[in-house]
Design a protein around this motif. Sequence first.
Motif, PDB file in Angstrom:
ATOM      1  N   ILE A  88      -5.643 -69.648  -4.799  1.00  0.00           N
ATOM      2  CA  ILE A  88      -6.724 -68.667  -4.694  1.00  0.00           C
ATOM      3  C   ILE A  88      -7.866 -69.165  -5.563  1.00  0.00           C
ATOM      4  CG2 ILE A  88      -7.447 -66.301  -5.157  1.00  0.00           C
ATOM      5  CD1 ILE A  88      -4.487 -65.470  -4.697  1.00  0.00           C
ATOM      6  N   VAL A  89      -9.036 -69.320  -4.937  1.00  0.00           N
ATOM      7  CA  VAL A  89     -10.203 -69.857  -5.628  1.00  0.00           C
ATOM      8  C   VAL A  89     -11.310 -68.807  -5.594  1.00  0.00           C
ATOM      9  CG1 VAL A  89     -11.916 -71.710  -5.661  1.00  0.00           C
ATOM     10  CG2 VAL A  89      -9.576 -72.181  -4.871  1.00  0.00           C
ATOM     11  N   TRP A  90     -11.800 -68.440  -6.767  1.00  0.00           N
ATOM     12  CA  TRP A  90     -12.922 -67.499  -6.857  1.00  0.00           C
ATOM     13  C   TRP A  90     -14.218 -68.290  -6.932  1.00  0.00           C
ATOM     14  CZ3 TRP A  90     -13.095 -62.081  -7.660  1.00  0.00           C
ATOM     15  CH2 TRP A  90     -11.853 -61.454  -7.688  1.00  0.00           C
ATOM     16  N   THR A  91     -15.195 -67.923  -6.121  1.00  0.00           N
ATOM     17  CA  THR A  91     -16.527 -68.495  -6.303  1.00  0.00           C
ATOM     18  C   THR A  91     -17.105 -67.874  -7.567  1.00  0.00           C
ATOM     19  OG1 THR A  91     -17.624 -66.779  -4.996  1.00  0.00           O
ATOM     20  CG2 THR A  91     -16.883 -68.775  -3.807  1.00  0.00           C
ATOM     21  N   GLU A 151     -12.490 -66.440   2.822  1.00  0.00           N
ATOM     22  CA  GLU A 151     -12.228 -67.390   3.899  1.00  0.00           C
ATOM     23  C   GLU A 151     -11.058 -68.273   3.490  1.00  0.00           C
ATOM     24  OE1 GLU A 151     -15.319 -70.200   4.905  1.00  0.00           O
ATOM     25  OE2 GLU A 151     -15.885 -70.441   2.809  1.00  0.00           O
ATOM     26  N   ILE A 152     -10.346 -68.742   4.490  1.00  0.00           N
ATOM     27  CA  ILE A 152      -9.221 -69.642   4.277  1.00  0.00           C
ATOM     28  C   ILE A 152      -9.657 -71.036   4.709  1.00  0.00           C
ATOM     29  CG2 ILE A 152      -6.811 -70.141   4.843  1.00  0.00           C
ATOM     30  CD1 ILE A 152      -7.203 -67.411   3.451  1.00  0.00           C
ATOM     31  N   VAL A 153      -9.534 -71.985   3.811  1.00  0.00           N
ATOM     32  CA  VAL A 153      -9.851 -73.383   4.110  1.00  0.00           C
ATOM     33  C   VAL A 153      -8.638 -74.201   3.698  1.00  0.00           C
ATOM     34  CG1 VAL A 153     -11.378 -75.322   3.639  1.00  0.00           C
ATOM     35  CG2 VAL A 153     -12.307 -73.000   3.704  1.00  0.00           C
ATOM     36  N   ASP A 154      -8.070 -74.878   4.689  1.00  0.00           N
ATOM     37  CA  ASP A 154      -6.821 -75.614   4.484  1.00  0.00           C
ATOM     38  C   ASP A 154      -5.778 -74.643   3.933  1.00  0.00           C
ATOM     39  OD1 ASP A 154      -7.955 -77.998   5.468  1.00  0.00           O
ATOM     40  OD2 ASP A 154      -8.819 -78.418   3.502  1.00  0.00           O
ATOM     41  N   GLU A 155      -5.308 -74.868   2.732  1.00  0.00           N
ATOM     42  CA  GLU A 155      -4.296 -73.982   2.158  1.00  0.00           C
ATOM     43  C   GLU A 155      -4.846 -73.196   0.976  1.00  0.00           C
ATOM     44  OE1 GLU A 155      -0.969 -76.532   1.382  1.00  0.00           O
ATOM     45  OE2 GLU A 155      -0.331 -76.454   3.467  1.00  0.00           O
ATOM     46  N   SER A 156      -6.173 -73.011   0.955  1.00  0.00           N
ATOM     47  CA  SER A 156      -6.824 -72.286  -0.137  1.00  0.00           C
ATOM     48  C   SER A 156      -7.514 -71.027   0.378  1.00  0.00           C
ATOM     49  CB  SER A 156      -7.863 -73.178  -0.825  1.00  0.00           C
ATOM     50  OG  SER A 156      -7.241 -74.278  -1.434  1.00  0.00           O
ATOM     51  N   TYR A 160     -10.504 -68.634  -0.478  1.00  0.00           N
ATOM     52  CA  TYR A 160     -11.742 -68.580  -1.246  1.00  0.00           C
ATOM     53  C   TYR A 160     -12.260 -67.146  -1.252  1.00  0.00           C
ATOM     54  CZ  TYR A 160     -11.876 -73.627  -1.440  1.00  0.00           C
ATOM     55  OH  TYR A 160     -11.570 -74.938  -1.692  1.00  0.00           O
ATOM     56  N   VAL A 161     -12.357 -66.563  -2.435  1.00  0.00           N
ATOM     57  CA  VAL A 161     -12.942 -65.238  -2.598  1.00  0.00           C
ATOM     58  C   VAL A 161     -14.448 -65.465  -2.685  1.00  0.00           C
ATOM     59  CG1 VAL A 161     -13.060 -63.170  -4.026  1.00  0.00           C
ATOM     60  CG2 VAL A 161     -10.897 -64.433  -3.831  1.00  0.00           C
ATOM     61  N   LEU A 162     -15.178 -64.960  -1.681  1.00  0.00           N
ATOM     62  CA  LEU A 162     -16.613 -65.237  -1.581  1.00  0.00           C
ATOM     63  C   LEU A 162     -17.462 -64.196  -2.287  1.00  0.00           C
ATOM     64  CD1 LEU A 162     -16.684 -66.293   2.167  1.00  0.00           C
ATOM     65  CD2 LEU A 162     -16.526 -67.772   0.143  1.00  0.00           C
ATOM     66  N   LYS A 174     -22.967 -50.299  -0.305  1.00  0.00           N
ATOM     67  CA  LYS A 174     -24.148 -51.168  -0.334  1.00  0.00           C
ATOM     68  C   LYS A 174     -24.587 -51.519   1.079  1.00  0.00           C
ATOM     69  CE  LYS A 174     -23.838 -53.302  -4.811  1.00  0.00           C
ATOM     70  NZ  LYS A 174     -23.861 -54.568  -5.545  1.00  0.00           N
ATOM     71  N   ASN A 175     -25.861 -51.726   1.238  1.00  0.00           N
ATOM     72  CA  ASN A 175     -26.447 -52.066   2.527  1.00  0.00           C
ATOM     73  C   ASN A 175     -25.902 -53.416   3.003  1.00  0.00           C
ATOM     74  OD1 ASN A 175     -28.076 -52.807   4.676  1.00  0.00           O
ATOM     75  ND2 ASN A 175     -29.974 -52.132   3.699  1.00  0.00           N
ATOM     76  N   PRO A 176     -25.259 -53.458   4.170  1.00  0.00           N
ATOM     77  CA  PRO A 176     -24.706 -54.731   4.652  1.00  0.00           C
ATOM     78  C   PRO A 176     -25.771 -55.802   4.904  1.00  0.00           C
ATOM     79  CG  PRO A 176     -24.367 -52.974   6.271  1.00  0.00           C
ATOM     80  CD  PRO A 176     -24.981 -52.355   5.056  1.00  0.00           C
ATOM     81  N   LYS A 177     -27.014 -55.383   5.091  1.00  0.00           N
ATOM     82  CA  LYS A 177     -28.085 -56.357   5.327  1.00  0.00           C
ATOM     83  C   LYS A 177     -28.401 -57.168   4.073  1.00  0.00           C
ATOM     84  CE  LYS A 177     -30.132 -53.746   9.070  1.00  0.00           C
ATOM     85  NZ  LYS A 177     -31.268 -52.989   9.567  1.00  0.00           N
ATOM     86  N   THR A 178     -27.952 -56.708   2.909  1.00  0.00           N
ATOM     87  CA  THR A 178     -28.217 -57.421   1.666  1.00  0.00           C
ATOM     88  C   THR A 178     -27.077 -58.392   1.314  1.00  0.00           C
ATOM     89  OG1 THR A 178     -27.192 -55.724   0.276  1.00  0.00           O
ATOM     90  CG2 THR A 178     -29.568 -55.507   0.758  1.00  0.00           C
ATOM     91  N   LEU A 179     -26.105 -58.515   2.184  1.00  0.00           N
ATOM     92  CA  LEU A 179     -24.938 -59.365   1.921  1.00  0.00           C
ATOM     93  C   LEU A 179     -25.333 -60.838   1.852  1.00  0.00           C
ATOM     94  CD1 LEU A 179     -21.849 -59.780   1.692  1.00  0.00           C
ATOM     95  CD2 LEU A 179     -21.813 -59.944   4.177  1.00  0.00           C
ATOM     96  N   LYS A 180     -24.950 -61.474   0.752  1.00  0.00           N
ATOM     97  CA  LYS A 180     -25.116 -62.923   0.587  1.00  0.00           C
ATOM     98  C   LYS A 180     -23.784 -63.436   0.083  1.00  0.00           C
ATOM     99  CE  LYS A 180     -29.987 -62.871  -0.277  1.00  0.00           C
ATOM    100  NZ  LYS A 180     -30.848 -62.162  -1.159  1.00  0.00           N
ATOM    101  N   LEU A 181     -23.190 -64.355   0.818  1.00  0.00           N
ATOM    102  CA  LEU A 181     -21.871 -64.851   0.450  1.00  0.00           C
ATOM    103  C   LEU A 181     -21.923 -65.988  -0.561  1.00  0.00           C
ATOM    104  CD1 LEU A 181     -20.032 -64.741   3.881  1.00  0.00           C
ATOM    105  CD2 LEU A 181     -19.982 -63.090   2.017  1.00  0.00           C
ATOM    106  N   ARG A 182     -22.993 -66.669  -0.637  1.00  0.00           N
ATOM    107  CA  ARG A 182     -23.079 -67.790  -1.572  1.00  0.00           C
ATOM    108  C   ARG A 182     -24.326 -67.734  -2.396  1.00  0.00           C
ATOM    109  NH1 ARG A 182     -19.548 -69.003   1.921  1.00  0.00           N
ATOM    110  NH2 ARG A 182     -18.693 -70.769   2.796  1.00  0.00           N
TER     111      ARG A 182
END
Length: 98
Positions: free
Chosen positions: A5-8, A74-79, A81-83, A90-98
């Motif tokens: 499990i990897v946290w950004t 998201e799942i990448v390979d066997e990891s 990622y908590v984005l 909160k307004n979904p239009k303000t969502l930024k994953l990175r």
Amino acid sequence: MVKQIVWTSKARNEFVEILQYWINRNKSNSFSLKLNALLEEQLNLIAEFPQIGRKTDIPNVNIKVIQQYLLYYEIVDESLYVLTIRHGSKNPKTLKLR
């Protein structure tokens, strides 16, 4: 099954802010400890069953509802990622994953 499990940094900072908010609001850390334990439990569940979350419009990104919070991952390979983690109001239009 997910092996890691990897946290950004964005997600980690958001979660720390959420925990701090509840500590300040309640003048106690008990709710924050419970919320942290719940999140760990849910992440372990996602790690075991990666497709448990709902698909989003964003390719390869799922969402898991945890009480009033939305956890994007998201799942990448066997990891796993908590984005990001954010309050459901909160307004979904303000969502930024990175």
